[in-house]
Enzyme design. Structure first.
Site, PDB file in Angstrom:
ATOM      1  N   ARG A 189      68.872  17.956  13.091  1.00  0.00           N
ATOM      2  CA  ARG A 189      69.992  17.477  13.911  1.00  0.00           C
ATOM      3  C   ARG A 189      71.232  18.137  13.296  1.00  0.00           C
ATOM      4  O   ARG A 189      71.547  17.895  12.144  1.00  0.00           O
ATOM      5  CB  ARG A 189      70.106  15.956  13.841  1.00  0.00           C
ATOM      6  CG  ARG A 189      68.814  15.211  14.247  1.00  0.00           C
ATOM      7  CD  ARG A 189      69.064  13.716  14.349  1.00  0.00           C
ATOM      8  NE  ARG A 189      67.857  12.920  14.157  1.00  0.00           N
ATOM      9  CZ  ARG A 189      67.055  12.489  15.138  1.00  0.00           C
ATOM     10  NH1 ARG A 189      67.307  12.811  16.376  1.00  0.00           N
ATOM     11  NH2 ARG A 189      65.999  11.752  14.872  1.00  0.00           N
ATOM     12  N   MET A 209      58.920   2.129  16.712  1.00  0.00           N
ATOM     13  CA  MET A 209      60.113   2.944  16.960  1.00  0.00           C
ATOM     14  C   MET A 209      60.644   2.722  18.379  1.00  0.00           C
ATOM     15  O   MET A 209      59.992   2.073  19.202  1.00  0.00           O
ATOM     16  CB  MET A 209      59.827   4.409  16.687  1.00  0.00           C
ATOM     17  CG  MET A 209      59.963   4.754  15.217  1.00  0.00           C
ATOM     18  SD  MET A 209      59.941   6.526  14.935  1.00  0.00           S
ATOM     19  CE  MET A 209      60.523   6.588  13.244  1.00  0.00           C
ATOM     20  N   LYS A 266      46.114 -21.895  18.086  1.00  0.00           N
ATOM     21  CA  LYS A 266      46.175 -20.462  17.789  1.00  0.00           C
ATOM     22  C   LYS A 266      46.449 -20.324  16.294  1.00  0.00           C
ATOM     23  O   LYS A 266      47.368 -20.979  15.780  1.00  0.00           O
ATOM     24  CB  LYS A 266      47.330 -19.824  18.554  1.00  0.00           C
ATOM     25  CG  LYS A 266      46.928 -18.651  19.382  1.00  0.00           C
ATOM     26  CD  LYS A 266      48.107 -18.041  20.076  1.00  0.00           C
ATOM     27  CE  LYS A 266      47.623 -17.345  21.338  1.00  0.00           C
ATOM     28  NZ  LYS A 266      48.608 -16.536  21.961  1.00  0.00           N
ATOM     29  N   GLN A 285      54.338   6.992  13.344  1.00  0.00           N
ATOM     30  CA  GLN A 285      54.252   7.153  14.809  1.00  0.00           C
ATOM     31  C   GLN A 285      54.657   8.552  15.262  1.00  0.00           C
ATOM     32  O   GLN A 285      54.424   8.937  16.407  1.00  0.00           O
ATOM     33  CB  GLN A 285      55.173   6.136  15.502  1.00  0.00           C
ATOM     34  CG  GLN A 285      54.771   4.699  15.257  1.00  0.00           C
ATOM     35  CD  GLN A 285      55.923   3.734  15.504  1.00  0.00           C
ATOM     36  OE1 GLN A 285      56.034   3.159  16.573  1.00  0.00           O
ATOM     37  NE2 GLN A 285      56.781   3.538  14.520  1.00  0.00           N
ATOM     38  N   ARG A 286      55.303   9.309  14.403  1.00  0.00           N
ATOM     39  CA  ARG A 286      55.797  10.629  14.830  1.00  0.00           C
ATOM     40  C   ARG A 286      54.818  11.768  14.525  1.00  0.00           C
ATOM     41  O   ARG A 286      55.035  12.906  14.955  1.00  0.00           O
ATOM     42  CB  ARG A 286      57.144  10.903  14.154  1.00  0.00           C
ATOM     43  CG  ARG A 286      58.283  10.064  14.701  1.00  0.00           C
ATOM     44  CD  ARG A 286      59.294  10.908  15.444  1.00  0.00           C
ATOM     45  NE  ARG A 286      59.975  11.799  14.554  1.00  0.00           N
ATOM     46  CZ  ARG A 286      61.160  11.559  13.993  1.00  0.00           C
ATOM     47  NH1 ARG A 286      61.795  10.437  14.262  1.00  0.00           N
ATOM     48  NH2 ARG A 286      61.715  12.427  13.205  1.00  0.00           N
ATOM     49  N   ALA A 304      52.938  27.124  24.858  1.00  0.00           N
ATOM     50  CA  ALA A 304      52.957  27.404  26.299  1.00  0.00           C
ATOM     51  C   ALA A 304      54.154  28.283  26.671  1.00  0.00           C
ATOM     52  O   ALA A 304      54.038  29.177  27.503  1.00  0.00           O
ATOM     53  CB  ALA A 304      53.001  26.089  27.076  1.00  0.00           C
ATOM     54  N   GLY A 348      47.678  -7.064  22.692  1.00  0.00           N
ATOM     55  CA  GLY A 348      47.526  -8.513  22.859  1.00  0.00           C
ATOM     56  C   GLY A 348      48.544  -9.324  22.076  1.00  0.00           C
ATOM     57  O   GLY A 348      48.233 -10.397  21.557  1.00  0.00           O
ATOM     58  N   ILE A 389      59.181  10.922  21.107  1.00  0.00           N
ATOM     59  CA  ILE A 389      58.182   9.848  21.240  1.00  0.00           C
ATOM     60  C   ILE A 389      58.746   8.652  22.006  1.00  0.00           C
ATOM     61  O   ILE A 389      58.002   7.785  22.428  1.00  0.00           O
ATOM     62  CB  ILE A 389      57.648   9.387  19.861  1.00  0.00           C
ATOM     63  CG1 ILE A 389      58.747   8.708  19.024  1.00  0.00           C
ATOM     64  CG2 ILE A 389      56.978  10.526  19.117  1.00  0.00           C
ATOM     65  CD1 ILE A 389      58.199   7.883  17.876  1.00  0.00           C
ATOM     66  N   ASP A 390      60.070   8.597  22.176  1.00  0.00           N
ATOM     67  CA  ASP A 390      60.702   7.397  22.746  1.00  0.00           C
ATOM     68  C   ASP A 390      60.483   7.205  24.250  1.00  0.00           C
ATOM     69  O   ASP A 390      60.655   6.107  24.762  1.00  0.00           O
ATOM     70  CB  ASP A 390      62.212   7.412  22.483  1.00  0.00           C
ATOM     71  CG  ASP A 390      62.544   7.139  21.017  1.00  0.00           C
ATOM     72  OD1 ASP A 390      61.613   6.869  20.243  1.00  0.00           O
ATOM     73  OD2 ASP A 390      63.731   7.205  20.657  1.00  0.00           O
TER      74      ASP A 390
HETATM   75  O1  F6P Z   1      64.087   9.578  18.779  1.00  0.00           O
HETATM   76  C1  F6P Z   1      62.887   9.479  18.129  1.00  0.00           C
HETATM   77  C2  F6P Z   1      62.980   8.565  16.932  1.00  0.00           C
HETATM   78  O2  F6P Z   1      61.725   8.521  16.320  1.00  0.00           O
HETATM   79  C3  F6P Z   1      63.504   7.161  17.219  1.00  0.00           C
HETATM   80  O3  F6P Z   1      62.530   6.290  17.736  1.00  0.00           O
HETATM   81  C4  F6P Z   1      64.019   6.760  15.865  1.00  0.00           C
HETATM   82  O4  F6P Z   1      65.007   5.788  15.967  1.00  0.00           O
HETATM   83  C5  F6P Z   1      64.578   8.039  15.323  1.00  0.00           C
HETATM   84  O5  F6P Z   1      63.912   9.092  15.991  1.00  0.00           O
HETATM   85  C6  F6P Z   1      64.443   8.191  13.835  1.00  0.00           C
HETATM   86  O6  F6P Z   1      65.072   9.384  13.453  1.00  0.00           O
HETATM   87  P1  F6P Z   1      64.979  10.028  12.011  1.00  0.00           P
HETATM   88  O7  F6P Z   1      63.637  10.678  11.886  1.00  0.00           O
HETATM   89  O8  F6P Z   1      66.078  11.009  11.975  1.00  0.00           O
HETATM   90  O9  F6P Z   1      65.123   8.911  11.024  1.00  0.00           O
END
Ligand code: F6P
Length: 323
Positions: free
Chosen positions: A72, A170, A214, A255-256, A22, A186, A127-128
């Protein structure tokens, strides 16, 4: 504004590609030149900068990850590193930046502007979903749906074997992923950094569940929770309930990844355009976001320092719906 640069930085998030697309297409639309900067601040320092056009971003809207790569950078945290980055931008004649990332990314961009005067507009990519100034961050919706799909599968096996599962999701500093996973999946309990849940209360909940016949339970734990992660919490509970059949699952980086949901593609596209338009309008040091579905720009200063709270009624809902 004649020439802008775009980069992705920090943890990647599904939808970052849609946002890069975009930004590039909006720049082309407005007649501005656009350069891609690889590997975030580290590529800016090393001059990993290349010209992009409309076709550079073909066929990426549906892809997870980021074609610009992410990193980073420790070097950018130093004045010398930022000087090198500035020199590189000068070399390419870049007079504005679009930063796609989270808190760390915007902290760097703010400092960079204060020292060298390069205006940056940011798009929230993490994702946070822990950024103040937007209801949703790019990648959050996809990540939560990925986690929930996994939790549904865990529930099947938990039910078959009559087990308690401790599932870690995460969220370094926030429970934004854990809460919808607990409500939508749930689960009995969500342990999050924003609220104290004692090991004793988990034991009590499991016992009450057993009392009601349960046979399986799911406990969701945000990785940033203060009791110390799913493995350690499960061990503490098992010390008191040695007969409990329990397993731990850490969902981690699954999750990423993955293709972004339509929600994330829409958000990323809208915010990518907003970043370019923001730069053209003379905005700087701000993050584009949406609040109640309206576009807003929030100063980096606020996104960095202010905490986005989780609604207490959502935290309460986990407890109420597991009785
Ligand atoms: O900030 C996003 C995140 O996925 C956090 O939920 C997690 O703590 C962190 O990045 C993990 O970072 P890395 O991929 O550097 O281990």
């Amino acid at each position: 504004m004649k020439r802008i640069g775009v980069y992705t930085s920090g943890g990647d998030a599904p939808g970052m590609n849609a946002c890069v697309r975009a930004v590039v297409r909006a720049a082309v639309y407005y007649g501005i030149e656009v350069y891609g900067i690889k590997r975030g601040y580290s590529g800016m320092i090393n001059g990993e900068i290349f010209k992009m056009d409309s076709s550079s971003v073909s066929n990426i809207i549906q892809k997870g990850g980021t074609i610009l790569k992410s990193a980073r950078s420790k070097e950018f945290a130093t004045k010398e590193g930022r000087q090198k980055a500035y020199d590189q931008l000068q070399k390419f004649g870049i007079d504005g930046l679009v930063a796609i990332g989270g808190n760390g990314t915007f902290t760097g961009a703010k400092l960079f502007y204060e020292e060298f005067g390069i205006p940056t507009v940011g798009a929230p990519g993490t994702i946070d979903n822990d950024l103040y100034g937007t209801d949703y961050t790019i990648g959050y919706d996809t990540a939560v749906n990925t986690a929930l799909e996994a939790i549904d599968k865990i529930r099947d096996t938990a039910d078959s074997h009559e087990r308690v599962f401790f599932v870690e999701v995460m969220g370094r500093d926030s429970g934004y992923i854990a809460i919808p996973c607990a409500i939508g999946g749930g689960a009995e309990i969500a342990m999050i950094p924003e609220a104290v849940t004692t090991v004793e209360s988990i034991i009590e909940t499991i016992r009450v569940g057993w009392g009601r016949s349960k046979t399986s339970s799911i406990i969701i734990i945000a990785e940033g929770e203060i009791e110390g992660g799913a493995i350690s919490i499960a061990a503490k509970v098992m010390e008191v309930l040695p007969d409990m059949d329990a397993r731990v699952t850490i969902l981690g980086h699954v999750q990423r990844g993955g293709p972004p949901t339509v929600f994330d593609r829409m958000l990323a596209s809208r915010l990518g355009i907003a970043c370019v338009k923001g730069l053209i309008d003379g905005r700087k040091n701000v993050m584009a976001g949406t609040i109640h579905n309206s576009l807003v720009y929030t100063p980096f200063e606020e996104t960095i320092t202010k905490k986005k709270e989780i609604s207490p009624d959502l935290i309460k809902a986990v407890e109420m719906l597991s009785v």
